[in-house]
Write a protein that holds these residues in place. Structure first.
Motif, PDB file in Angstrom:
ATOM      1  N   MET A  11      62.129  32.589  54.001  1.00 34.99           N
ATOM      2  CA  MET A  11      63.137  32.376  55.045  1.00 34.99           C
ATOM      3  C   MET A  11      64.137  33.506  55.023  1.00 34.99           C
ATOM      4  SD  MET A  11      65.792  29.215  55.377  1.00 34.99           S
ATOM      5  CE  MET A  11      66.383  29.517  53.725  1.00 34.99           C
ATOM      6  N   GLY A  12      64.384  34.118  56.157  1.00 34.96           N
ATOM      7  CA  GLY A  12      65.361  35.188  56.240  1.00 34.96           C
ATOM      8  C   GLY A  12      66.732  34.635  56.562  1.00 34.96           C
ATOM      9  N   LYS A  57      63.756  25.212  47.338  1.00 34.21           N
ATOM     10  CA  LYS A  57      62.971  26.275  46.728  1.00 34.21           C
ATOM     11  C   LYS A  57      61.501  25.978  46.953  1.00 34.21           C
ATOM     12  CE  LYS A  57      66.172  27.516  42.989  1.00 34.21           C
ATOM     13  NZ  LYS A  57      66.314  27.675  41.516  1.00 34.21           N
ATOM     14  N   LYS A  58      60.776  26.969  47.409  1.00 34.32           N
ATOM     15  CA  LYS A  58      59.366  26.785  47.703  1.00 34.32           C
ATOM     16  C   LYS A  58      58.577  26.509  46.429  1.00 34.32           C
ATOM     17  CE  LYS A  58      59.388  29.696  51.829  1.00 34.32           C
ATOM     18  NZ  LYS A  58      58.813  30.898  52.495  1.00 34.32           N
ATOM     19  N   ASP A  59      57.669  25.567  46.503  1.00 35.32           N
ATOM     20  CA  ASP A  59      56.722  25.247  45.427  1.00 35.32           C
ATOM     21  C   ASP A  59      57.358  24.598  44.205  1.00 35.32           C
ATOM     22  OD1 ASP A  59      54.704  26.420  46.998  1.00 35.32           O
ATOM     23  OD2 ASP A  59      55.142  28.404  46.151  1.00 35.32           O
ATOM     24  N   VAL A  60      58.650  24.327  44.222  1.00 31.52           N
ATOM     25  CA  VAL A  60      59.283  23.614  43.113  1.00 31.52           C
ATOM     26  C   VAL A  60      60.193  22.540  43.690  1.00 31.52           C
ATOM     27  CG1 VAL A  60      59.215  25.538  41.489  1.00 31.52           C
ATOM     28  CG2 VAL A  60      61.189  25.275  42.981  1.00 31.52           C
ATOM     29  N   GLY A 113      64.017  23.224  56.620  1.00 31.94           N
ATOM     30  CA  GLY A 113      64.117  21.986  55.864  1.00 31.94           C
ATOM     31  C   GLY A 113      65.361  21.850  55.017  1.00 31.94           C
ATOM     32  N   GLY A 114      66.283  22.779  55.100  1.00 27.16           N
ATOM     33  CA  GLY A 114      67.521  22.685  54.353  1.00 27.16           C
ATOM     34  C   GLY A 114      68.629  22.073  55.192  1.00 27.16           C
ATOM     35  N   SER A 115      69.828  22.110  54.649  1.00 24.89           N
ATOM     36  CA  SER A 115      70.980  21.629  55.392  1.00 24.89           C
ATOM     37  C   SER A 115      72.084  22.669  55.305  1.00 24.89           C
ATOM     38  CB  SER A 115      71.485  20.294  54.828  1.00 24.89           C
ATOM     39  OG  SER A 115      71.966  20.453  53.508  1.00 24.89           O
TER      40      SER A 115
END
Length: 230
Positions: free
Chosen positions: A1-2, A136-139, A116-118
């Motif tokens: 994500m940029g 965090k991706k994958d965790v 998917g964040g806020s």
């Protein structure tokens, strides 16, 4: 994500490397001011870390590292660690007549929420800030970050606060105080708007980067080329 999208010119966000650290050995007692400052308006840069684009205050208990572009080995930001918190500073080229932060913070909120964040706006001493939780991706963890933007003459400074200072008011005030003392020296060189400006690393820090990542590969010449027409 940029987190810093570009409407006109796209460039990769630099990767973070655990290298090139410089510890402060002495404290500089400077009262809180209305900084960060442009180099032309700074009271003084004497005794500060000189990283070219950025001058950072030296304070006891503060450690400075760099975010590194793994492809070019250039330092694209400063990572300041203090009081169980981190402050990541990046400088971008900005237009002469308008600030970037109003558009950038809206873009950040859209990007974070789409991934998917806020993200919510919070008022701070430098104006509106963005407080965000980023998966965090994958965790199964999230980053809790507070983003601050400061518009200067032809530059934009983005600060990302993580750690205790995000939620602890007293610690955050100490981070704000450090940020007020930062000085930006954009220089007179032409840059596209929103270009991320590289910092100058001390020689010892550059050596540590090369020890960890190796030197920049030398490209073989491809022979004469026609000049690009503008």
């Amino acid at each position: 994500m940029g987190l810093f999208s570009r409407k006109k010119r796209q460039s990769a966000e630099p990767a973070v490397a655990d290298s090139a650290q410089e510890s402060a050995e002495s404290a500089v007692e400077t009262p809180a001011t209305d900084g960060p400052f442009d180099i032309a308006e700074a009271p003084s840069v004497e005794g500060m870390h000189n990283f070219g684009v950025l001058y950072l205050p030296k304070q006891q208990g503060v450690r400075v590292q760099f975010t590194i572009n793994k492809r070019t080995r250039a330092a694209m930001g400063a990572l300041v660690q203090m009081l169980g918190s981190s402050l990541t500073l990046n400088v971008y080229a900005a237009p002469k007549t308008a600030g970037l932060w109003p558009d950038v913070r809206d873009e950040m909120v859209d990007s974070i929420t789409k991934d998917g964040g806020s993200a919510n706006f919070r008022e701070g001493p430098f104006g509106p800030e963005v407080e965000a939780t980023i998966p965090k991706k994958d965790v199964n963890e999230v980053r809790h970050v507070r983003y601050i933007g400061v518009d200067g003459p032809r530059w934009f400074l983005r600060a990302a606060v993580e750690g205790q200072a995000v939620m602890n008011t007293e610690t955050r005030e100490a981070i704000y105080d450090y940020l007020r003392k930062v000085v930006v020296d954009r220089g007179s060189e032409a840059h596209p708007v929103r270009d991320l400006l590289a910092l100058d690393m001390p020689e010892a820090a550059q050596q540590r980067v090369e020890e960890k990542l190796g030197k920049v590969p030398v490209k073989k010449p491809r022979g004469p080329e026609l000049p690009e027409l503008a």
